[in-house]
Design a protein around this motif. Structure first.
Motif, mmCIF file in Angstrom:
data_model
loop_
_atom_site.group_PDB
_atom_site.id
_atom_site.type_symbol
_atom_site.label_atom_id
_atom_site.label_comp_id
_atom_site.label_asym_id
_atom_site.label_seq_id
_atom_site.Cartn_x
_atom_site.Cartn_y
_atom_site.Cartn_z
ATOM 1 N N ARG A 38 0.833 -1.208 0.000
ATOM 2 C CA ARG A 38 0.000 0.000 0.000
ATOM 3 C C ARG A 38 0.865 1.256 0.000
ATOM 4 O O ARG A 38 0.574 2.220 -0.703
ATOM 5 C CB ARG A 38 -0.918 0.005 1.222
ATOM 6 C CG ARG A 38 -2.096 -0.874 1.058
ATOM 7 C CD ARG A 38 -3.171 -0.553 2.088
ATOM 8 N NE ARG A 38 -3.946 -1.753 2.333
ATOM 9 C CZ ARG A 38 -4.039 -2.366 3.493
ATOM 10 N NH1 ARG A 38 -3.423 -1.902 4.552
ATOM 11 N NH2 ARG A 38 -4.775 -3.443 3.617
ATOM 12 N N ASP A 39 1.933 1.239 0.813
ATOM 13 C CA ASP A 39 2.810 2.407 0.875
ATOM 14 C C ASP A 39 3.510 2.648 -0.463
ATOM 15 O O ASP A 39 3.622 3.793 -0.915
ATOM 16 C CB ASP A 39 3.857 2.231 1.976
ATOM 17 C CG ASP A 39 3.252 2.279 3.376
ATOM 18 O OD1 ASP A 39 2.111 2.767 3.517
ATOM 19 O OD2 ASP A 39 3.922 1.818 4.322
ATOM 20 N N LEU A 40 3.991 1.587 -1.083
ATOM 21 C CA LEU A 40 4.684 1.743 -2.364
ATOM 22 C C LEU A 40 3.734 2.209 -3.459
ATOM 23 O O LEU A 40 4.091 3.067 -4.280
ATOM 24 C CB LEU A 40 5.356 0.434 -2.776
ATOM 25 C CG LEU A 40 6.633 0.087 -2.009
ATOM 26 C CD1 LEU A 40 7.044 -1.351 -2.281
ATOM 27 C CD2 LEU A 40 7.749 1.041 -2.379
ATOM 28 N N THR A 41 2.531 1.665 -3.515
ATOM 29 C CA THR A 41 1.589 2.091 -4.554
ATOM 30 C C THR A 41 1.080 3.506 -4.301
ATOM 31 O O THR A 41 0.613 4.169 -5.227
ATOM 32 C CB THR A 41 0.405 1.115 -4.680
ATOM 33 O OG1 THR A 41 -0.248 0.988 -3.423
ATOM 34 C CG2 THR A 41 0.870 -0.240 -5.179
ATOM 35 N N ALA A 42 1.179 3.989 -3.059
ATOM 36 C CA ALA A 42 0.816 5.380 -2.774
ATOM 37 C C ALA A 42 1.986 6.321 -3.053
ATOM 38 O O ALA A 42 1.784 7.508 -3.292
ATOM 39 C CB ALA A 42 0.367 5.522 -1.326
ATOM 40 N N THR A 43 3.204 5.792 -3.049
ATOM 41 C CA THR A 43 4.410 6.595 -3.261
ATOM 42 C C THR A 43 4.717 6.782 -4.734
ATOM 43 O O THR A 43 5.294 7.796 -5.122
ATOM 44 C CB THR A 43 5.618 5.916 -2.579
ATOM 45 O OG1 THR A 43 5.317 5.756 -1.209
ATOM 46 C CG2 THR A 43 6.871 6.730 -2.724
ATOM 47 N N LEU A 44 4.337 5.828 -5.554
ATOM 48 C CA LEU A 44 4.664 5.877 -6.981
ATOM 49 C C LEU A 44 3.557 6.583 -7.761
ATOM 50 O O LEU A 44 2.372 6.318 -7.556
ATOM 51 C CB LEU A 44 4.874 4.466 -7.516
ATOM 52 C CG LEU A 44 6.093 3.744 -6.955
ATOM 53 C CD1 LEU A 44 6.048 2.266 -7.318
ATOM 54 C CD2 LEU A 44 7.367 4.374 -7.465
ATOM 55 N N ARG A 45 3.964 7.437 -8.673
ATOM 56 C CA ARG A 45 3.028 8.213 -9.492
ATOM 57 C C ARG A 45 2.801 7.509 -10.817
ATOM 58 O O ARG A 45 3.724 6.966 -11.418
ATOM 59 C CB ARG A 45 3.633 9.585 -9.738
ATOM 60 C CG ARG A 45 2.778 10.510 -10.531
ATOM 61 C CD ARG A 45 3.486 11.781 -10.882
ATOM 62 N NE ARG A 45 4.406 12.215 -9.872
ATOM 63 C CZ ARG A 45 4.668 13.486 -9.605
ATOM 64 N NH1 ARG A 45 4.097 14.423 -10.282
ATOM 65 N NH2 ARG A 45 5.528 13.803 -8.680
ATOM 66 N N CYS A 46 1.587 7.534 -11.285
ATOM 67 C CA CYS A 46 1.256 6.945 -12.578
ATOM 68 C C CYS A 46 1.825 7.829 -13.692
ATOM 69 O O CYS A 46 1.598 9.033 -13.704
ATOM 70 C CB CYS A 46 -0.257 6.835 -12.720
ATOM 71 S SG CYS A 46 -0.794 6.246 -14.326
ATOM 72 N N PRO A 47 2.586 7.245 -14.637
ATOM 73 C CA PRO A 47 3.158 8.063 -15.709
ATOM 74 C C PRO A 47 2.117 8.623 -16.678
ATOM 75 O O PRO A 47 2.347 9.623 -17.330
ATOM 76 C CB PRO A 47 4.100 7.112 -16.449
ATOM 77 C CG PRO A 47 4.106 5.843 -15.716
ATOM 78 C CD PRO A 47 3.044 5.880 -14.676
ATOM 79 N N LYS A 48 0.963 7.988 -16.748
ATOM 80 C CA LYS A 48 -0.074 8.441 -17.674
ATOM 81 C C LYS A 48 -0.972 9.493 -17.029
ATOM 82 O O LYS A 48 -1.343 10.474 -17.662
ATOM 83 C CB LYS A 48 -0.907 7.248 -18.134
ATOM 84 C CG LYS A 48 -1.970 7.615 -19.127
ATOM 85 C CD LYS A 48 -2.737 6.415 -19.580
ATOM 86 C CE LYS A 48 -3.812 6.803 -20.564
ATOM 87 N NZ LYS A 48 -4.656 5.683 -20.904
ATOM 88 N N CYS A 49 -1.349 9.254 -15.783
ATOM 89 C CA CYS A 49 -2.248 10.162 -15.068
ATOM 90 C C CYS A 49 -1.432 11.292 -14.454
ATOM 91 O O CYS A 49 -0.309 11.098 -14.049
ATOM 92 C CB CYS A 49 -2.982 9.437 -13.962
ATOM 93 S SG CYS A 49 -3.728 7.883 -14.485
ATOM 94 N N GLU A 50 -2.017 12.452 -14.368
ATOM 95 C CA GLU A 50 -1.315 13.568 -13.767
ATOM 96 C C GLU A 50 -1.584 13.592 -12.268
ATOM 97 O O GLU A 50 -2.723 13.672 -11.833
ATOM 98 C CB GLU A 50 -1.769 14.878 -14.405
ATOM 99 C CG GLU A 50 -1.407 14.942 -15.855
ATOM 100 C CD GLU A 50 -1.054 16.345 -16.275
ATOM 101 O OE1 GLU A 50 -1.002 17.223 -15.434
ATOM 102 O OE2 GLU A 50 -0.835 16.525 -17.473
#
Length: 155
Positions: A38-50
């Protein structure tokens, strides 16, 4: 026949909605690994979505990134190794908080520099106002002020 046509039309219209309603189910051995996920998926930004984390994004690339994070967690990799992999794959943009490196010094130092510059401008403005307000009147200005005061008393 008209009923079948209407049902097919409704099914075709609802088809995209049903495809987006899919929920990813991840199974973890322990709650610590689940929290790391959960922490990692909250830390990483989607390259497609702003400005949307991969944990919140519905884009296919975010789903792929979540899958990679999950697989690497299952392989026993550390959070740093996972973040390094994602940065190597997608670039520094995927990190909400970029690392402090030579090329990111401006990014990290600019807010502090602007704050110091603003404070310096305020200090200089206050000093300048104090100097102008504390200045004595010249003889001509003093005489003019006295004349105005005398005129006001006589009226």
């Amino acid at each position: 026949m008209a009923l079948i046509t209407r049902l097919l039309l409704c099914a075709l219209l609802l088809w995209p909605v049903l495809g987006q309603a899919a929920v990813e189910v991840r199974e973890f051995d322990d709650p610590v690994t689940e929290q790391r996920y959960r922490d990692l998926t909250a830390t990483l930004r989607c390259p497609k979505c702003e400005n949307q984390a991969i944990g919140d994004s519905d884009s296919p690339i975010a789903g792929d990134m979540r899958e990679r994070v999950y697989l690497q967690l299952q392989d026993g990799r550390s959070d740093k190794e996972i973040l390094d992999f994602m940065v190597n794959r997608f670039g520094d943009y995927v990190l909400y908080n970029p690392r402090l490196e030579g090329r990111t010094l401006l990014l990290w130092g600019l807010p502090a520099g602007l704050l110091l510059l603003g404070a310096l401008v305020v200090v200089l403005m206050v000093r300048a106002r104090r100097r102008t307000s504390a200045r004595d009147l010249s003889a001509e200005e003093r005489a003019r002020l006295d004349a105005l005061i005398k005129r006001e008393r006589t009226e």
